[in-house]
Design an enzyme around this catalytic site. Structure first.
Site, PDB file in Angstrom:
ATOM      1  N   CYS A 145       0.801  -1.188   0.168  1.00  0.00           N
ATOM      2  CA  CYS A 145      -0.180   0.040  -0.265  1.00  0.00           C
ATOM      3  C   CYS A 145      -0.043   1.349  -0.083  1.00  0.00           C
ATOM      4  O   CYS A 145       1.396   1.111  -1.135  1.00  0.00           O
ATOM      5  CB  CYS A 145      -1.098  -0.070   1.158  1.00  0.00           C
ATOM      6  SG  CYS A 145      -2.264   1.172   0.973  1.00  0.00           S
ATOM      7  N   HIS A 178      -3.449  -5.544   1.055  1.00  0.00           N
ATOM      8  CA  HIS A 178      -3.213  -5.690   2.310  1.00  0.00           C
ATOM      9  C   HIS A 178      -2.898  -7.364   3.182  1.00  0.00           C
ATOM     10  O   HIS A 178      -4.462  -7.688   3.414  1.00  0.00           O
ATOM     11  CB  HIS A 178      -3.642  -4.947   3.011  1.00  0.00           C
ATOM     12  CG  HIS A 178      -4.063  -3.734   3.307  1.00  0.00           C
ATOM     13  ND1 HIS A 178      -2.370  -3.336   3.489  1.00  0.00           N
ATOM     14  CD2 HIS A 178      -4.754  -2.085   2.697  1.00  0.00           C
ATOM     15  CE1 HIS A 178      -2.644  -1.119   3.660  1.00  0.00           C
ATOM     16  NE2 HIS A 178      -3.325  -1.646   2.650  1.00  0.00           N
ATOM     17  N   GLU A 226      -2.480  -8.672   4.553  1.00  0.00           N
ATOM     18  CA  GLU A 226      -1.591  -8.615   6.974  1.00  0.00           C
ATOM     19  C   GLU A 226      -2.913  -8.349   7.167  1.00  0.00           C
ATOM     20  O   GLU A 226      -3.314  -8.784   8.292  1.00  0.00           O
ATOM     21  CB  GLU A 226      -0.456  -7.371   6.824  1.00  0.00           C
ATOM     22  CG  GLU A 226      -1.558  -6.239   7.238  1.00  0.00           C
ATOM     23  CD  GLU A 226      -0.995  -5.177   5.798  1.00  0.00           C
ATOM     24  OE1 GLU A 226      -0.744  -6.270   4.623  1.00  0.00           O
ATOM     25  OE2 GLU A 226      -1.216  -4.434   5.575  1.00  0.00           O
TER      26      GLU A 226
END
Lengths: 228, 737
Positions: free
Chosen positions: A86, A203, A205
């Site tokens: 990002c 993302h 994560e």
């Protein structure tokens, strides 16, 4: 494995990234403040998401000129794996470590949603257990994720097998209907020429937990864990 | 002529919003005429926004205690115990007037302000919510306001890295000239690390941190305390500009300093900036504070004490440190590249003493300033009792067409266009995201337990019958938390009303408070923080009374929480609670029959409690696959929501013969839930055992919603009808369902 996560003023997904890496690898990454200039000894360096320096000049532009990014660049030149997610992807393009730019989303609005990305090539250590053609469901959350590069650069990326992820639907369809931010050729993630630096807008994560976001992002981190 | 020499004329007093009587009290307190700086301080401290002079009398009647309450109203935010030494810190606050004038910055700074209130208490914010009211979609300004407010909320929260996980939106012409932007933040703190605003320790340093002070927002608090007129947009310079990047740094720096024990007390600078923060800190501690205003970090040259005391520049804090800890604290703020300045000290004088380059620039005794703050028990008159409403409909009205019109209407269509602009996933703990459940569920990092949070109000009920509407707002927040399986714990309230000097408006306020009080008591759902926004009128036209309730609850294991999506075919849909088919003030009557008369559905708090406690036990006992409370649009709209979210159809059973079909489908009787379950017999038996009405109303099946009598709509059609209107409208189309 030893991982460093860079932290700029305004970085805000460093804790999410640290949790994902710890979950996958069992070891806690170090959070490194932007004023540091030495990153020796790490196997993996992650530039995480957020709004570095408020993104007031241009996303990632200020961070791209910080002391720590000179160290990241040095380590990358030595072959250390570098992942930018990002805002981290934006920073890596600003430093010239990756080609192209991330422009404002075609819809001119911030987009946060769960979306699908298709893995275009399996490439250690970044794609973990993913094979070419595999689709994973991950989060996106950005205002400037619209990947742009000139046609020559895009062709070079494609020719060198450097496009790693594209926006798709659950079935792996890649076309205009699955292009959520206007990116050229639905590009969601790319590699540098030597293959040790990857930038991606989504993302993974935030997809490491069955109750919150699902676990498909873990497939990627399984590979990062083995970087050492 | 310097400002210090400005002569205080009756015109200047009036421009500062003080009445003749109020000015006389100022003269009595000081024993002399104030200078302009002192007048400015009295003006903002006694503004409606800061003093709650019209509302305080009634706010004091709200229930605010309970075993779960650690800190009730009166601090920067409320604090409740959530076990294991953890606390939830939360509050809601309005930023209505600024958001109408400048929607992006108004909404953004509203979000920034409420987050600051929460982290001032030592809590790391984990969830943002909001409650928004806009005018009629066909009004010329509405699209622009929606676009700006949503972007502003997202712009601030996204940059701060706090997920925005819930909210509500209504459209009504009553808000054409006064939109409502209410923002709520929920944070987490350890119970032994909560910070308060009470100054103490004579001689202790008073420290200013954060952004520099500029001229922005001067008199924002007084603007928020007056009615709008057509020239209100000329007040745009009084809207503050937000800098979420600086606030992110301020958050991290404050939490880093709070991890030490250097802080005595801390207060954010919100409305009325340096004035209200210093006065509140001194007043709570029963001490004086002396400020050297020339030491305040300034953004502009030539600023005066008057401007410094009244500026509402954002992202600033005032704190009292323990003596000798200044260097340690400064090092942290230097690291985060924020201003840090010792600007004063705690004194034993009981005065707010203002110095300017060594000269006295103003001195006001703090206790009288606060205690003499005007308190009005304003005259009020009750809203006339609503009569019966004719609920008949044309004989040939199609129930499936009605459903499609309702789920595509401004108040009931999908809000995806809005919440996809909010980062609702950051943090990785968002167990139930917007649209997935009746309340947002956000887990505590590293733990199984999670908080549930929601914002609720049904303004049309409040307008028709304020007391019922006030009770219903509390009950609906309680119900939305219950429908996820969580236990409701406490609320924060945002009272948005018109001009309290008009008895009918004051009567709405009083009625809503009475209803809220009854419901909060019956449901063990005390008020721990809140905010009041009055004078929401333009050219004499008031908004609907809108007492927004922000509710917070907890579930011990996030894995036990349920959403509203029907996960599979073959489940029984059980309607829990009694259905009489009440259509007065329903969305059906308002939007399809153009009838806004009649009384809202009655709120039976005993039934609410009994039904909700039963549903929660069924959920946490593992008997429920999905749950949704029944609210706007009644049974049919709730079923459609559940079918759309799950992508699974429902075949409804025959309707009862003693209720008209449209009343069965669209009536808005309260205290009701729909649950999807595999264990129909077990659910019905459990309800019967505790005297809770329950009946099967259908089964999940196939790919269409089939209404009683066979009227069928595909789920795909429903989903499109629900999802398309808001994006289309925002892209410029006129509203069409």
């Amino acid at each position: 494995m030893k991982t460093a996560i860079t932290v700029f003023p305004g970085t805000n997904r460093e804790r999410d990234m640290a949790a994902a890496i710890e979950k996958a690898s069992g070891s806690k990454p170090d959070l490194i403040w932007h004023g540091e200039s030495d990153l020796a000894g790490y196997d993996l360096i992650v530039v995480p998401g957020g709004f570095s320096y408020g993104d007031y000049l241009r996303c990632g532009a200020m961070a791209g000129n910080s002391p720590i990014m000179r160290a990241v660049k040095q380590q990358a030149e030595r072959g250390v794996a570098v992942l930018g997610v990002c805002n981290g992807f934006q920073v890596l393009t600003e430093t010239g470590m990756l080609p192209g730019v991330l422009m404002r989303n075609a819809g001119l609005k911030f987009i946060c949603k769960m979306t699908h990305i298709r893995c275009e090539r399996s490439h250690a250590p970044f794609t973990g257990s993913l094979n070419q053609g595999d689709v994973i469901k991950v989060a996106v959350a950005h205002n400037e994720g619209n990947y742009f590069a000139d046609e020559d650069t895009l062709d070079r990326l494609e020719g060198g097998g450097r496009v790693v992820f594209r926006y798709s639907n659950a079935a792996g369809l890649v076309d205009a209907t699955t292009n959520l931010n206007g990116s050229q050729r639905n590009i969601a993630g790319i590699l540098n020429e030597s293959g040790n630096v990857m930038g991606m807008m989504p993302h993974p994560e935030n997809a490491i937990d069955a109750l919150a976001g699902g676990v498909e992002g873990l497939k990627m981190f399984a590979g990062l864990a083995g970087t050492a | 002529m310097s400002l210090a020499e400005v002569e205080i004329t009756p015109e200047i007093v009036a421009e500062h919003g003080l009445t003749t009587d109020e000015y006389q009290i100022v003269l009595n307190i000081l024993g002399r005429a104030p200078n302009i700086t002192e007048l400015g301080i009295f003006s903002v401290m006694w503004s409606e926004h800061c003093s709650y002079k019209s509302s305080r009398f009634w706010l004091k009647t709200l229930p605010t205690s309970g075993p779960q309450v650690i800190q009730g109203p009166g601090e920067n935010a409320g604090v409740i115990d959530i076990g294991d030494g953890d606390t939830a810190v939360f509050k809601i606050e309005s930023h209505n007037h600024p958001s109408f004038i400048e929607p992006y910055q108004g909404a953004a700074t509203g979000v920034g302000g409420i987050m600051r209130d929460v982290f001032t208490m030592g809590a790391r914010p984990i969830a943002n919510l909001n409650a928004l009211r806009f005018g009629d979609p066909s009004h010329a300004k509405t699209r622009h306001l929606v676009s700006g407010v949503v972007a502003g909320i997202g712009g601030y929260g996204n940059c701060m890295g706090i997920p925005t996980v819930g909210g509500e939106v209504n459209f009504d012409k009553a808000y054409n000239g006064n939109i409502l932007v209410n923002a709520m933040t929920v944070g987490l703190a350890r119970s032994d690390k909560i910070f308060y605003s009470k100054a103490s320790g004579i001689g202790n340093p008073v420290v200013y941190v954060g952004s520099k002070t500029g001229r922005d927002g001067i008199h924002g608090a007084t603007m928020a305390s007056a009615e709008f007129t057509e020239d209100s947009e000329e007040k745009r310079p009084t809207v503050q500009v937000g800098d979420p990047f600086t606030e992110k740094l301020l958050l991290e720096a404050c939490l880093e300093l709070m991890a030490t024990d250097a802080i005595v007390s801390i207060q954010d600078m919100g409305a009325a900036g340096l004035t209200s923060s210093s006065v509140e800190m001194a007043d709570k501690g029963g001490v004086g504070i002396e400020l050297a205003l020339d030491k305040v970090p300034m953004r502009e040259e030539g600023m005066t004490p008057y401007e410094l005391m009244l500026s509402e520049s954002q992202e600033r804090m005032l704190m009292v440190l323990k003596p000798g800890r200044e260097a340690e604290a400064k090092a942290i703020f230097d690291k985060w590249e924020l201003d840090f300045a010792v600007v004063g000290r705690v004194t034993d004088t009981g005065n707010l003493t203002l110095m300017w380059h060594g000269d006295l620039a103003g001195e006001i005794p703090v206790a009288p300033l606060v205690e003499a703050s005007p308190l009005y028990e304003r005259p009020w008159e009750p809203t006339p009792k609503a009569g019966d409403v004719d609920t008949s409909i044309p004989a040939d009205m199609s129930m499936s067409e009605a459903l499609k019109r309702l789920i595509g209407s401004p108040d009931l269509c999908s809000r995806r266009w809005i919440w996809e602009q909010y980062d609702h996933l950051i943090g990785g703990e968002s167990v139930k995201t917007p649209g997935a459940a009746d309340a947002a569920i956000v887990r505590l990092p590293g733990q199984k337990k999670a908080l549930a949070a929601t914002t609720d109000c049904t303004p049309r009920y409040c307008f028709a019958e304020p007391e019922t509407g006030g009770a219903q707002a509390v009950a609906e927040a309680w119900r939305n938390i219950t429908a996820t399986g969580a236990t409701p714990l406490a609320i924060t309230n945002n009272m948005n009303f018109g001009n309290p000097e008009r008895p009918r408006i004051m009567g709405q306020f009083v009625g809503c408070i009475k209803g809220m009080t009854a419901a909060a008591l019956a449901l063990d759902f005390p008020v721990v923080s809140g905010n009041v926004s009055l004078y929401n009128e333009t050219n004499g036209v008031a908004i609907l009374p809108t007492p927004v309730i922000g509710g917070v609850g907890m579930i011990a294991d996030a894995a036990l929480s349920v959403g509203l999506a029907i996960p599979e075919a073959g489940l029984s849909l059980i309607l829990i609670g009694e259905t009489k088919g009440h259509l007065g003030q329903s969305i059906f009557m308002r939007d399809l029959m153009n009838r806004t008369d009649g009384a809202p559905p009655p709120v039976d708090l005993t039934a609410e409690r009994r039904n909700g406690d039963c549903v929660r036990q069924l959920i946490t006992g593992g008997h429920v696959a999905a749950c949704h409370d029944l609210s706007d649009g009644g049974l049919a709209v709730a079923l459609a929501d559940m079918a759309i979210a799950g992508g699974v159809g429902v075949t409804m059973d025959a309707a009862p013969s003693n209720i008209a079909l449209h009343a069965w489908l669209y009536g808005e009787d309260q205290a009701r839930y729909l649950v999807a379950t595999k264990d129909e017999a077990a659910v019905l038996a459990a309800c019967e055992k505790v005297g809770v009405p329950a009946q099967r109303v259908g089964i999940s099946f196939g790919t269409a919603l089939t209404l009683p009598g066979g009227d069928t709509i595909s789920v795909e059609d429903l989903a499109h009808t629900h999802d398309a209107p808001l994006p289309n409208y925002m892209a410029g189309a006129s509203w069409s369902a």
